[in-house]
Design a protein around this motif. Structure first.
Motif, mmCIF file in Angstrom:
data_model
loop_
_atom_site.group_PDB
_atom_site.id
_atom_site.type_symbol
_atom_site.label_atom_id
_atom_site.label_comp_id
_atom_site.label_asym_id
_atom_site.label_seq_id
_atom_site.Cartn_x
_atom_site.Cartn_y
_atom_site.Cartn_z
ATOM 1 N N UNK A 83 4.583 -5.163 5.418
ATOM 2 C CA UNK A 83 5.713 -5.682 4.657
ATOM 3 C C UNK A 83 5.384 -6.056 3.230
ATOM 4 N N UNK A 84 4.211 -5.686 2.757
ATOM 5 C CA UNK A 84 3.825 -5.999 1.376
ATOM 6 C C UNK A 84 4.305 -4.888 0.451
ATOM 7 N N UNK A 85 4.748 -5.282 -0.742
ATOM 8 C CA UNK A 85 5.304 -4.351 -1.712
ATOM 9 C C UNK A 85 4.233 -3.422 -2.278
ATOM 10 N N UNK A 86 4.537 -2.125 -2.259
ATOM 11 C CA UNK A 86 3.728 -1.130 -2.956
ATOM 12 C C UNK A 86 4.438 -0.706 -4.230
ATOM 13 N N UNK A 87 5.757 -0.650 -4.154
ATOM 14 C CA UNK A 87 6.577 -0.227 -5.285
ATOM 15 C C UNK A 87 7.971 -0.806 -5.085
ATOM 16 N N UNK A 88 8.561 -1.267 -6.137
ATOM 17 C CA UNK A 88 9.951 -1.719 -6.058
ATOM 18 C C UNK A 88 10.586 -1.578 -7.428
ATOM 19 N N UNK A 89 11.788 -1.067 -7.427
ATOM 20 C CA UNK A 89 12.566 -0.951 -8.647
ATOM 21 C C UNK A 89 13.987 -1.372 -8.309
ATOM 22 N N UNK A 90 14.438 -2.430 -8.977
ATOM 23 C CA UNK A 90 15.783 -2.941 -8.754
ATOM 24 C C UNK A 90 16.647 -2.527 -9.940
ATOM 25 N N UNK A 91 17.771 -1.847 -9.637
ATOM 26 C CA UNK A 91 18.657 -1.356 -10.683
ATOM 27 C C UNK A 91 19.887 -2.247 -10.863
ATOM 28 N N UNK A 92 20.141 -3.138 -9.906
ATOM 29 C CA UNK A 92 21.293 -4.037 -9.977
ATOM 30 C C UNK A 92 20.781 -5.474 -10.066
ATOM 31 N N UNK A 93 21.569 -6.364 -10.637
ATOM 32 C CA UNK A 93 21.109 -7.746 -10.835
ATOM 33 C C UNK A 93 21.248 -8.640 -9.603
ATOM 34 N N UNK A 94 21.374 -8.074 -8.415
ATOM 35 C CA UNK A 94 21.574 -8.861 -7.196
ATOM 36 C C UNK A 94 20.404 -9.785 -6.889
ATOM 37 N N UNK A 95 19.211 -9.380 -7.234
ATOM 38 C CA UNK A 95 18.007 -10.162 -6.963
ATOM 39 C C UNK A 95 17.245 -10.328 -8.275
ATOM 40 N N UNK A 96 17.655 -11.295 -9.098
ATOM 41 C CA UNK A 96 17.125 -11.394 -10.460
ATOM 42 C C UNK A 96 15.681 -11.878 -10.573
ATOM 43 N N UNK A 97 15.220 -12.664 -9.619
ATOM 44 C CA UNK A 97 13.858 -13.196 -9.730
ATOM 45 C C UNK A 97 12.934 -12.508 -8.726
ATOM 46 N N UNK A 98 11.661 -12.601 -8.992
ATOM 47 C CA UNK A 98 10.670 -12.019 -8.080
ATOM 48 C C UNK A 98 10.755 -12.686 -6.708
ATOM 49 N N UNK A 99 11.047 -13.984 -6.687
ATOM 50 C CA UNK A 99 11.175 -14.703 -5.419
ATOM 51 C C UNK A 99 12.355 -14.158 -4.614
ATOM 52 N N UNK A 100 13.497 -13.957 -5.269
ATOM 53 C CA UNK A 100 14.678 -13.389 -4.598
ATOM 54 C C UNK A 100 14.356 -12.006 -4.035
ATOM 55 N N UNK A 101 13.632 -11.212 -4.810
ATOM 56 C CA UNK A 101 13.260 -9.873 -4.370
ATOM 57 C C UNK A 101 12.352 -9.928 -3.151
ATOM 58 N N UNK A 102 11.359 -10.826 -3.161
ATOM 59 C CA UNK A 102 10.446 -10.959 -2.015
ATOM 60 C C UNK A 102 11.186 -11.397 -0.756
ATOM 61 N N UNK A 103 12.142 -12.314 -0.908
ATOM 62 C CA UNK A 103 12.933 -12.771 0.242
ATOM 63 C C UNK A 103 13.732 -11.601 0.820
ATOM 64 N N UNK A 104 14.373 -10.824 -0.055
ATOM 65 C CA UNK A 104 15.134 -9.664 0.399
ATOM 66 C C UNK A 104 14.215 -8.643 1.075
ATOM 67 N N UNK A 105 13.062 -8.362 0.473
ATOM 68 C CA UNK A 105 12.127 -7.387 1.038
ATOM 69 C C UNK A 105 11.611 -7.835 2.399
ATOM 70 N N UNK A 106 11.361 -9.131 2.571
ATOM 71 C CA UNK A 106 10.903 -9.649 3.863
ATOM 72 C C UNK A 106 11.999 -9.476 4.912
ATOM 73 N N UNK A 107 13.241 -9.823 4.544
ATOM 74 C CA UNK A 107 14.365 -9.659 5.472
ATOM 75 C C UNK A 107 14.551 -8.190 5.844
ATOM 76 N N UNK A 108 14.417 -7.328 4.867
ATOM 77 C CA UNK A 108 14.544 -5.891 5.089
ATOM 78 C C UNK A 108 13.452 -5.392 6.029
ATOM 79 N N UNK A 109 12.222 -5.786 5.775
ATOM 80 C CA UNK A 109 11.104 -5.374 6.620
ATOM 81 C C UNK A 109 11.280 -5.905 8.043
ATOM 82 N N UNK A 110 11.637 -7.184 8.165
ATOM 83 C CA UNK A 110 11.814 -7.778 9.491
ATOM 84 C C UNK A 110 12.909 -7.070 10.280
ATOM 85 N N UNK A 111 13.963 -6.657 9.597
ATOM 86 C CA UNK A 111 15.079 -5.995 10.283
ATOM 87 C C UNK A 111 14.740 -4.564 10.696
ATOM 88 N N UNK A 112 13.902 -3.883 9.920
ATOM 89 C CA UNK A 112 13.675 -2.451 10.161
ATOM 90 C C UNK A 112 12.346 -2.099 10.823
#
Length: 182
Positions: free
Chosen positions: A24-53
């Protein structure tokens, strides 16, 4: 003129591209929309995404009112995130094209080590596939060819996927020699 209540049509189809390793650790991430503006918000989303999938067998999920298509390869999970009203077939076709281009560029080894060692090619392939959330290309061969395309001055008009080892070594030697002479 009244407003339409139907889905909005837009070229901006991709909200984010995320590549995670098997932990679940990031290798690459590119956000094109402002939904997750901070790195912390992005990590929370990525963790939720990883846990779900991480244990699902499907290739499409809904998370935070977003459509997410994903693909697993060896020790890597790749995600394309779109809006809730986005067509998952379009997202899936873009993801598949990106994956196949990486497979060509990385000699079939779409795994953590190869992605980290060839991060430049991976980012170029992503940029050739998607620009600012707009899908530019869905043909993996074209994506790989654009990433490996050389100027005619380089003399390397053959895509890397079609070169023999001897041709690739000769081209690398010529480029190295030219860089020493400059």
């Amino acid at each position: 003129m009244g407003r339409s209540n139907g889905p909005s049509l837009s070229l901006y189809t991709i909200k984010a591209v995320i590549v995670l390793d098997s932990e679940g650790k990031r290798l690459l991430a590119k956000y094109y929309a402002p939904d997750y503006p901070t790195a912390k918000d992005q990590r929370v989303f990525e963790k939720a995404l990883f846990d779900k999938t991480k244990k699902l067998q499907s290739d499409v999920v809904l998370l935070d009112n977003q459509v997410v298509v994903y693909k697993t390869s060896h020790d890597v999970l790749m995600y394309f995130v779109g809006t809730l009203d986005e067509n998952e077939l379009i997202l899936s076709a873009a993801l598949q094209a990106f994956y196949e281009a990486l497979s060509m560029l990385l000699s079939g080894q779409v795994e953590k080590r190869a992605i980290l060692e060839n991060a430049d090619l991976v980012f170029l392939a992503l940029d050739e596939t998607i620009d600012d959330g707009i899908i530019l290309e869905s043909d993996s061969t074209q994506i790989a060819a654009r990433v490996t395309k050389k100027d005619s001055a380089d003399g390397g008009g053959i895509p890397i996927t079609e070169q023999t080892i001897a041709q690739a070594l000769r081209q690398a030697q010529e480029q190295f020699t030219r860089s020493l002479l400059k």
